[in-house]
Design a protein around this motif. Structure first.
Motif, PDB file in Angstrom:
ATOM      1  N   GLU A   1       0.381   4.232 -14.957  1.00 11.80           N
ATOM      2  CA  GLU A   1       0.544   4.418 -13.520  1.00 11.80           C
ATOM      3  C   GLU A   1      -0.786   4.763 -12.861  1.00 11.80           C
ATOM      4  O   GLU A   1      -1.067   4.331 -11.729  1.00 11.80           O
ATOM      5  CB  GLU A   1       1.563   5.524 -13.245  1.00 11.80           C
ATOM      6  CG  GLU A   1       1.963   5.647 -11.785  1.00 11.80           C
ATOM      7  CD  GLU A   1       2.535   4.365 -11.213  1.00 11.80           C
ATOM      8  OE1 GLU A   1       2.214   4.041 -10.052  1.00 11.80           O
ATOM      9  OE2 GLU A   1       3.316   3.692 -11.924  1.00 11.80           O
ATOM     10  N   PHE A   2      -1.615   5.531 -13.568  1.00  9.34           N
ATOM     11  CA  PHE A   2      -2.943   5.858 -13.036  1.00  9.34           C
ATOM     12  C   PHE A   2      -3.781   4.593 -12.879  1.00  9.34           C
ATOM     13  O   PHE A   2      -4.481   4.412 -11.872  1.00  9.34           O
ATOM     14  CB  PHE A   2      -3.648   6.853 -13.964  1.00  9.34           C
ATOM     15  CG  PHE A   2      -5.016   7.246 -13.500  1.00  9.34           C
ATOM     16  CD1 PHE A   2      -5.177   8.096 -12.423  1.00  9.34           C
ATOM     17  CD2 PHE A   2      -6.141   6.764 -14.143  1.00  9.34           C
ATOM     18  CE1 PHE A   2      -6.445   8.455 -11.979  1.00  9.34           C
ATOM     19  CE2 PHE A   2      -7.412   7.116 -13.711  1.00  9.34           C
ATOM     20  CZ  PHE A   2      -7.560   7.967 -12.629  1.00  9.34           C
ATOM     21  N   LEU A   3      -3.705   3.706 -13.864  1.00  5.08           N
ATOM     22  CA  LEU A   3      -4.430   2.433 -13.767  1.00  5.08           C
ATOM     23  C   LEU A   3      -3.890   1.598 -12.610  1.00  5.08           C
ATOM     24  O   LEU A   3      -4.648   0.913 -11.912  1.00  5.08           O
ATOM     25  CB  LEU A   3      -4.306   1.665 -15.088  1.00  5.08           C
ATOM     26  CG  LEU A   3      -4.973   2.321 -16.307  1.00  5.08           C
ATOM     27  CD1 LEU A   3      -4.688   1.518 -17.571  1.00  5.08           C
ATOM     28  CD2 LEU A   3      -6.476   2.468 -16.097  1.00  5.08           C
ATOM     29  N   GLN A   4      -2.550   1.667 -12.411  1.00  5.54           N
ATOM     30  CA  GLN A   4      -1.949   0.953 -11.291  1.00  5.54           C
ATOM     31  C   GLN A   4      -2.428   1.518  -9.960  1.00  5.54           C
ATOM     32  O   GLN A   4      -2.664   0.777  -8.997  1.00  5.54           O
ATOM     33  CB  GLN A   4      -0.424   1.048 -11.376  1.00  5.54           C
ATOM     34  CG  GLN A   4       0.313   0.300 -10.271  1.00  5.54           C
ATOM     35  CD  GLN A   4       0.097  -1.196 -10.328  1.00  5.54           C
ATOM     36  OE1 GLN A   4       0.194  -1.804 -11.392  1.00  5.54           O
ATOM     37  NE2 GLN A   4      -0.218  -1.793  -9.176  1.00  5.54           N
ATOM     38  N   MET A   5      -2.587   2.840  -9.907  1.00  4.48           N
ATOM     39  CA  MET A   5      -3.090   3.485  -8.694  1.00  4.48           C
ATOM     40  C   MET A   5      -4.493   2.990  -8.371  1.00  4.48           C
ATOM     41  O   MET A   5      -4.825   2.741  -7.204  1.00  4.48           O
ATOM     42  CB  MET A   5      -3.096   5.005  -8.867  1.00  4.48           C
ATOM     43  CG  MET A   5      -1.721   5.646  -8.878  1.00  4.48           C
ATOM     44  SD  MET A   5      -1.765   7.385  -9.421  1.00  4.48           S
ATOM     45  CE  MET A   5      -2.851   8.111  -8.178  1.00  4.48           C
ATOM     46  N   ILE A   6      -5.328   2.856  -9.402  1.00  6.90           N
ATOM     47  CA  ILE A   6      -6.688   2.345  -9.187  1.00  6.90           C
ATOM     48  C   ILE A   6      -6.631   0.912  -8.667  1.00  6.90           C
ATOM     49  O   ILE A   6      -7.352   0.531  -7.733  1.00  6.90           O
ATOM     50  CB  ILE A   6      -7.500   2.419 -10.498  1.00  6.90           C
ATOM     51  CG1 ILE A   6      -7.694   3.876 -10.921  1.00  6.90           C
ATOM     52  CG2 ILE A   6      -8.857   1.725 -10.325  1.00  6.90           C
ATOM     53  CD1 ILE A   6      -8.403   4.034 -12.253  1.00  6.90           C
ATOM     54  N   GLY A   7      -5.726   0.110  -9.265  1.00  7.28           N
ATOM     55  CA  GLY A   7      -5.576  -1.267  -8.817  1.00  7.28           C
ATOM     56  C   GLY A   7      -5.118  -1.341  -7.370  1.00  7.28           C
ATOM     57  O   GLY A   7      -5.611  -2.167  -6.586  1.00  7.28           O
ATOM     58  N   ASP A   8      -4.183  -0.459  -6.993  1.00  8.51           N
ATOM     59  CA  ASP A   8      -3.705  -0.430  -5.611  1.00  8.51           C
ATOM     60  C   ASP A   8      -4.833  -0.065  -4.649  1.00  8.51           C
ATOM     61  O   ASP A   8      -4.940  -0.620  -3.542  1.00  8.51           O
ATOM     62  CB  ASP A   8      -2.566   0.580  -5.465  1.00  8.51           C
ATOM     63  CG  ASP A   8      -1.300   0.134  -6.187  1.00  8.51           C
ATOM     64  OD1 ASP A   8      -1.182  -1.080  -6.487  1.00  8.51           O
ATOM     65  OD2 ASP A   8      -0.438   0.992  -6.454  1.00  8.51           O
ATOM     66  N   ALA A   9      -5.665   0.893  -5.083  1.00 10.61           N
ATOM     67  CA  ALA A   9      -6.778   1.310  -4.223  1.00 10.61           C
ATOM     68  C   ALA A   9      -7.775   0.176  -4.024  1.00 10.61           C
ATOM     69  O   ALA A   9      -8.297  -0.027  -2.923  1.00 10.61           O
ATOM     70  CB  ALA A   9      -7.471   2.529  -4.826  1.00 10.61           C
ATOM     71  N   VAL A  10      -8.033  -0.571  -5.092  1.00 10.96           N
ATOM     72  CA  VAL A  10      -8.987  -1.686  -5.012  1.00 10.96           C
ATOM     73  C   VAL A  10      -8.470  -2.786  -4.101  1.00 10.96           C
ATOM     74  O   VAL A  10      -9.214  -3.392  -3.317  1.00 10.96           O
ATOM     75  CB  VAL A  10      -9.278  -2.242  -6.422  1.00 10.96           C
ATOM     76  CG1 VAL A  10     -10.080  -3.534  -6.334  1.00 10.96           C
ATOM     77  CG2 VAL A  10     -10.024  -1.212  -7.259  1.00 10.96           C
ATOM     78  N   HIS A  11      -7.156  -3.025  -4.171  1.00  9.01           N
ATOM     79  CA  HIS A  11      -6.564  -4.117  -3.396  1.00  9.01           C
ATOM     80  C   HIS A  11      -6.025  -3.658  -2.035  1.00  9.01           C
ATOM     81  O   HIS A  11      -5.312  -4.391  -1.358  1.00  9.01           O
ATOM     82  CB  HIS A  11      -5.438  -4.775  -4.192  1.00  9.01           C
ATOM     83  CG  HIS A  11      -5.926  -5.488  -5.420  1.00  9.01           C
ATOM     84  ND1 HIS A  11      -5.950  -4.885  -6.667  1.00  9.01           N
ATOM     85  CD2 HIS A  11      -6.437  -6.731  -5.586  1.00  9.01           C
ATOM     86  CE1 HIS A  11      -6.434  -5.732  -7.553  1.00  9.01           C
ATOM     87  NE2 HIS A  11      -6.750  -6.864  -6.932  1.00  9.01           N
ATOM     88  N   GLY A  12      -6.325  -2.413  -1.672  1.00  8.06           N
ATOM     89  CA  GLY A  12      -5.989  -1.968  -0.330  1.00  8.06           C
ATOM     90  C   GLY A  12      -4.594  -1.466  -0.126  1.00  8.06           C
ATOM     91  O   GLY A  12      -4.007  -1.650   0.946  1.00  8.06           O
ATOM     92  N   GLY A  13      -3.996  -0.832  -1.123  1.00  9.47           N
ATOM     93  CA  GLY A  13      -2.682  -0.226  -0.930  1.00  9.47           C
ATOM     94  C   GLY A  13      -1.657  -0.741  -1.911  1.00  9.47           C
ATOM     95  O   GLY A  13      -1.864  -1.745  -2.594  1.00  9.47           O
ATOM     96  N   SER A  14      -0.522  -0.015  -1.965  1.00 13.37           N
ATOM     97  CA  SER A  14       0.546  -0.342  -2.900  1.00 13.37           C
ATOM     98  C   SER A  14       1.638  -1.141  -2.204  1.00 13.37           C
ATOM     99  O   SER A  14       1.959  -0.918  -1.043  1.00 13.37           O
ATOM    100  CB  SER A  14       1.149   0.949  -3.475  1.00 13.37           C
ATOM    101  OG  SER A  14       2.281   0.653  -4.263  1.00 13.37           O
TER     102      SER A  14
END
Length: 288
Positions: free
Chosen positions: A72-85
């Motif tokens: 989930e932490f890795l997913q959070m980083i991915g969301d931040a890079v792509h501008g949100g969840s």
């Protein structure tokens, strides 16, 4: 440090770290009243290793939760890079990460007084009194109505209060698991979640404490001749720690922490009495 002493200290660390009876308090009693332990840098390094052993037990016992939080932490980083969840609802693993981060923050309040807290380790009168306080916490915790909060419903304030309890539990004799589990129950946590959150909350706490101690170890070096004792102690701490986690889980399901309260009271009284006898030089076999 003999292999037997190393084994016994490892067992004390593993059992008392997770059972709500204070590992730091019991190690203080073993080393300051019974003469078990190492001196100087070896003592610090061995303490680091014992805590890493119990940390390994937490990883084994809660591997599923830890794996979910890492993903989930890795997913959070991915969301931040792509501008949100794109997820409408915050996943429970993400909320658990947030609660653990918030619960860890109060430990920073201890850093300015770290040396004063560590000095209490050698004061067995204080340790005995702290064990009595731990017993009171467990006694009242046992008599609370069962809560319903879990990672989806616990609030930031709940996590912060449990974290403050963990900060207080840096004092030897105050059980970290006993304090955090009790504070969680006082805040209405479901008992099984209170135990799970308490043990997961220990991960950043133990890692942070060990990083701080490694600086002292690096300055003085390590005696490799003690490697067998180190390995025995770590293995004993890891195995006994894992079994203790399983025991606490079963106890939490039944809500029966009362037995630990009585044990802490007995251990606290005995510690104070032995400390007094030692101070009066009435029992020469106690460690000098």
């Amino acid at each position: 440090m003999t292999l037997l002493n190393s084994l016994l200290l490892g067992l004390i660390q593993g059992v008392a770290e997770f059972l709500p009876i204070s590992s730091s308090g019991h190690l203080s009693i073993a080393q300051n009243l019974l003469g078990m332990g190492m001196e100087g840098a070896d003592d610090v390094f061995f303490d680091v290793l014992l805590h890493l052993g119990t940390l390994a037990a937490v990883f084994v016992a809660y591997w599923v939760d830890i794996k979910e939080m890492v993903l989930e932490f890795l997913q959070m980083i991915g969301d931040a890079v792509h501008g949100g969840s794109s997820q409408k609802k915050i996943p429970s693993a993400r909320r658990l990460i947030l609660l653990i981060v918030v619960g860890t923050l109060p430990l920073f309040l201890i850093l300015p007084i770290k040396d004063h807290v560590e000095a209490l380790y050698g004061n067995t009168f204080f340790v005995g009194g702290a064990l009595l306080v731990t017993g009171l916490l467990l006694y009242f915790c046992d008599r609370l109505r069962k809560g319903r909060k879990n990672e989806r419903s616990a609030s930031i304030v709940d996590a912060l209060i449990v974290g403050l309890g963990q900060a207080v539990a840096t004092c030897p004799g105050i059980s970290r698991s006993g304090m955090t589990i009790s504070m969680g129950c006082f805040r209405g946590f479901e008992r099984r979640f209170a135990v799970r959150f308490a043990f997961l909350l220990s991960i950043p706490a133990v890692l942070g404490a060990n990083i701080l101690q490694l600086k002292d170890v690096a300055e003085t070096g390590v005696d490799l001749a003690l490697l067998p004792a180190y390995l025995v102690g770590v293995a004993a701490a890891a195995l006994s720690g894992y079994l203790s986690i399983r025991l606490v889980r079963m106890v939490a399901d039944k809500g029966k922490f009362g037995a630990f309260a009585y044990y802490c009271w007995i251990a606290g009284v005995v510690t104070v009495v032995l400390s007094l006898l030692k101070a009066l030089n009435l029992l020469p076999w106690l460690a000098a």
